[in-house]
Design a protein around this motif. Structure first.
Motif, PDB file in Angstrom:
ATOM      1  N   LYS A  73      78.714 102.358  89.984  1.00 46.40           N
ATOM      2  CA  LYS A  73      79.720 103.109  90.747  1.00 46.40           C
ATOM      3  C   LYS A  73      80.992 102.265  90.935  1.00 46.40           C
ATOM      4  O   LYS A  73      82.104 102.787  90.908  1.00 46.40           O
ATOM      5  N   TRP A  74      80.821 100.965  91.134  1.00 47.47           N
ATOM      6  CA  TRP A  74      81.978 100.081  91.307  1.00 47.47           C
ATOM      7  C   TRP A  74      82.838 100.068  90.054  1.00 47.47           C
ATOM      8  O   TRP A  74      84.063 100.148  90.117  1.00 47.47           O
ATOM      9  N   GLU A  75      82.208  99.992  88.899  1.00 46.46           N
ATOM     10  CA  GLU A  75      82.961 100.020  87.634  1.00 46.46           C
ATOM     11  C   GLU A  75      83.676 101.362  87.468  1.00 46.46           C
ATOM     12  O   GLU A  75      84.812 101.402  86.988  1.00 46.46           O
ATOM     13  N   GLU A  76      83.029 102.434  87.872  1.00 48.09           N
ATOM     14  CA  GLU A  76      83.663 103.755  87.797  1.00 48.09           C
ATOM     15  C   GLU A  76      84.903 103.804  88.698  1.00 48.09           C
ATOM     16  O   GLU A  76      85.972 104.249  88.277  1.00 48.09           O
ATOM     17  N   TYR A  77      84.754 103.338  89.926  1.00 51.47           N
ATOM     18  CA  TYR A  77      85.875 103.313  90.873  1.00 51.47           C
ATOM     19  C   TYR A  77      87.017 102.459  90.327  1.00 51.47           C
ATOM     20  O   TYR A  77      88.167 102.891  90.292  1.00 51.47           O
ATOM     21  N   LYS A  78      86.713 101.239  89.874  1.00 51.06           N
ATOM     22  CA  LYS A  78      87.749 100.342  89.359  1.00 51.06           C
ATOM     23  C   LYS A  78      88.480 100.958  88.167  1.00 51.06           C
ATOM     24  O   LYS A  78      89.690 100.780  88.027  1.00 51.06           O
ATOM     25  N   SER A  79      87.752 101.671  87.327  1.00 49.14           N
ATOM     26  CA  SER A  79      88.372 102.246  86.141  1.00 49.14           C
ATOM     27  C   SER A  79      89.349 103.369  86.482  1.00 49.14           C
ATOM     28  O   SER A  79      90.222 103.691  85.685  1.00 49.14           O
ATOM     29  N   LYS A  80      89.208 103.944  87.659  1.00 49.10           N
ATOM     30  CA  LYS A  80      90.051 105.082  88.042  1.00 49.10           C
ATOM     31  C   LYS A  80      91.164 104.723  89.018  1.00 49.10           C
ATOM     32  O   LYS A  80      92.202 105.386  89.061  1.00 49.10           O
ATOM     33  N   VAL A  81      90.982 103.701  89.827  1.00 43.04           N
ATOM     34  CA  VAL A  81      91.922 103.442  90.921  1.00 43.04           C
ATOM     35  C   VAL A  81      93.285 102.971  90.434  1.00 43.04           C
ATOM     36  O   VAL A  81      94.312 103.327  91.018  1.00 43.04           O
ATOM     37  N   SER A  89      95.120 111.920  94.718  1.00 44.65           N
ATOM     38  CA  SER A  89      94.485 111.160  93.631  1.00 44.65           C
ATOM     39  C   SER A  89      93.650 109.996  94.164  1.00 44.65           C
ATOM     40  O   SER A  89      92.548 109.742  93.672  1.00 44.65           O
ATOM     41  N   TYR A  90      94.152 109.286  95.198  1.00 47.70           N
ATOM     42  CA  TYR A  90      93.355 108.199  95.747  1.00 47.70           C
ATOM     43  C   TYR A  90      92.257 108.729  96.669  1.00 47.70           C
ATOM     44  O   TYR A  90      91.107 108.263  96.602  1.00 47.70           O
ATOM     45  N   GLN A  91      92.572 109.678  97.499  1.00 48.44           N
ATOM     46  CA  GLN A  91      91.570 110.220  98.422  1.00 48.44           C
ATOM     47  C   GLN A  91      90.353 110.762  97.675  1.00 48.44           C
ATOM     48  O   GLN A  91      89.233 110.674  98.173  1.00 48.44           O
ATOM     49  N   SER A  92      90.567 111.283  96.471  1.00 53.96           N
ATOM     50  CA  SER A  92      89.441 111.821  95.697  1.00 53.96           C
ATOM     51  C   SER A  92      88.484 110.728  95.222  1.00 53.96           C
ATOM     52  O   SER A  92      87.360 111.023  94.819  1.00 53.96           O
ATOM     53  N   LEU A  93      88.917 109.477  95.276  1.00 50.50           N
ATOM     54  CA  LEU A  93      88.057 108.357  94.850  1.00 50.50           C
ATOM     55  C   LEU A  93      87.276 107.721  95.993  1.00 50.50           C
ATOM     56  O   LEU A  93      86.384 106.906  95.754  1.00 50.50           O
ATOM     57  N   ILE A  94      87.583 108.082  97.210  1.00 49.21           N
ATOM     58  CA  ILE A  94      86.949 107.420  98.353  1.00 49.21           C
ATOM     59  C   ILE A  94      85.441 107.627  98.384  1.00 49.21           C
ATOM     60  O   ILE A  94      84.692 106.709  98.697  1.00 49.21           O
ATOM     61  N   SER A  95      84.975 108.810  98.012  1.00 44.23           N
ATOM     62  CA  SER A  95      83.519 109.032  98.022  1.00 44.23           C
ATOM     63  C   SER A  95      82.821 108.118  97.017  1.00 44.23           C
ATOM     64  O   SER A  95      81.728 107.606  97.290  1.00 44.23           O
ATOM     65  N   ILE A  96      83.452 107.868  95.865  1.00 43.64           N
ATOM     66  CA  ILE A  96      82.887 106.926  94.890  1.00 43.64           C
ATOM     67  C   ILE A  96      82.919 105.512  95.459  1.00 43.64           C
ATOM     68  O   ILE A  96      81.936 104.772  95.366  1.00 43.64           O
ATOM     69  N   ARG A  97      84.061 105.153  96.065  1.00 43.06           N
ATOM     70  CA  ARG A  97      84.200 103.812  96.647  1.00 43.06           C
ATOM     71  C   ARG A  97      83.126 103.553  97.696  1.00 43.06           C
ATOM     72  O   ARG A  97      82.528 102.477  97.733  1.00 43.06           O
ATOM     73  N   GLU A  98      82.868 104.536  98.545  1.00 40.86           N
ATOM     74  CA  GLU A  98      81.891 104.349  99.615  1.00 40.86           C
ATOM     75  C   GLU A  98      80.476 104.177  99.083  1.00 40.86           C
ATOM     76  O   GLU A  98      79.673 103.472  99.684  1.00 40.86           O
ATOM     77  N   LEU A  99      80.161 104.833  97.974  1.00 39.57           N
ATOM     78  CA  LEU A  99      78.852 104.632  97.343  1.00 39.57           C
ATOM     79  C   LEU A  99      78.789 103.286  96.626  1.00 39.57           C
ATOM     80  O   LEU A  99      77.733 102.671  96.547  1.00 39.57           O
ATOM     81  N   ALA A 100      79.927 102.841  96.112  1.00 36.54           N
ATOM     82  CA  ALA A 100      79.984 101.643  95.284  1.00 36.54           C
ATOM     83  C   ALA A 100      79.964 100.344  96.074  1.00 36.54           C
ATOM     84  O   ALA A 100      79.368  99.361  95.639  1.00 36.54           O
ATOM     85  N   ALA A 101      80.648 100.345  97.239  1.00 33.66           N
ATOM     86  CA  ALA A 101      80.864  99.061  97.911  1.00 33.66           C
ATOM     87  C   ALA A 101      81.184  99.252  99.391  1.00 33.66           C
ATOM     88  O   ALA A 101      81.645 100.315  99.798  1.00 33.66           O
ATOM     89  N   ASP A 102      80.954  98.183 100.128  1.00 30.65           N
ATOM     90  CA  ASP A 102      81.471  98.088 101.494  1.00 30.65           C
ATOM     91  C   ASP A 102      82.854  97.467 101.353  1.00 30.65           C
ATOM     92  O   ASP A 102      82.989  96.339 100.854  1.00 30.65           O
TER      93      ASP A 102
END
Length: 97
Positions: free
Chosen positions: A17-25, A74-87
C-alpha cells in the motif's frame, strides 16, 4: 511570499500500500507547484527520540498552495490508501526568511 513546507514523519505498516501511495502522490503536487525535496530513512537519532524511521519534505511556493494541495480532491482521494499504508504525521511549516 514565503515558501511553505510539509514535513512528514512516517512508519510504514503495509509495504504494498505504501508503494501504491508513493506512486500516486507526486502527481498531486504538480498543479500546486509542489516539489518533493527529500524522502528517506533515518540513519541515527542525534538528539531526542524520533520514532518515525522515514521522513519526507515537500516544498510549496507559499502556504496557500500547500493548503490547496492538501485540500485538493486529488490528494484527499489518496488519504484512505495512506492510512492503510502507514502511520503518518504531516505538519506544515513556513519559512522565516
Amino acid at each position: 511570499m514565503q515558501e511553505a513546507y510539509v514535513i512528514g514523519n512516517i512508519i510504514v505498516k503495509d509495504e504494498v500500500k505504501w508503494e501504491e501511495y508513493k506512486s500516486k502522490v507526486t502527481d498531486t503536487l504538480i498543479p500546486f507547484s509542489g516539489e518533493l525535496v527529500f524522502r528517506g530513512h533515518k540513519t541515527k537519532n542525534l538528539s531526542g527520540n524520533q520514532k518515525h524511521p522515514i521522513n519526507v519534505i515537500i516544498k510549496f511556493p507559499n502556504n496557500q498552495d500547500l493548503n490547496n494541495w492538501f485540500e485538493s480532491t486529488s490528494y484527499q482521494s489518496l488519504i484512505s490508501i495512506r492510512e492503510l499504508a502507514a502511520d503518518v504525521i504531516l505538519t506544515s511549516y513556513q519559512s522565516d526568511s
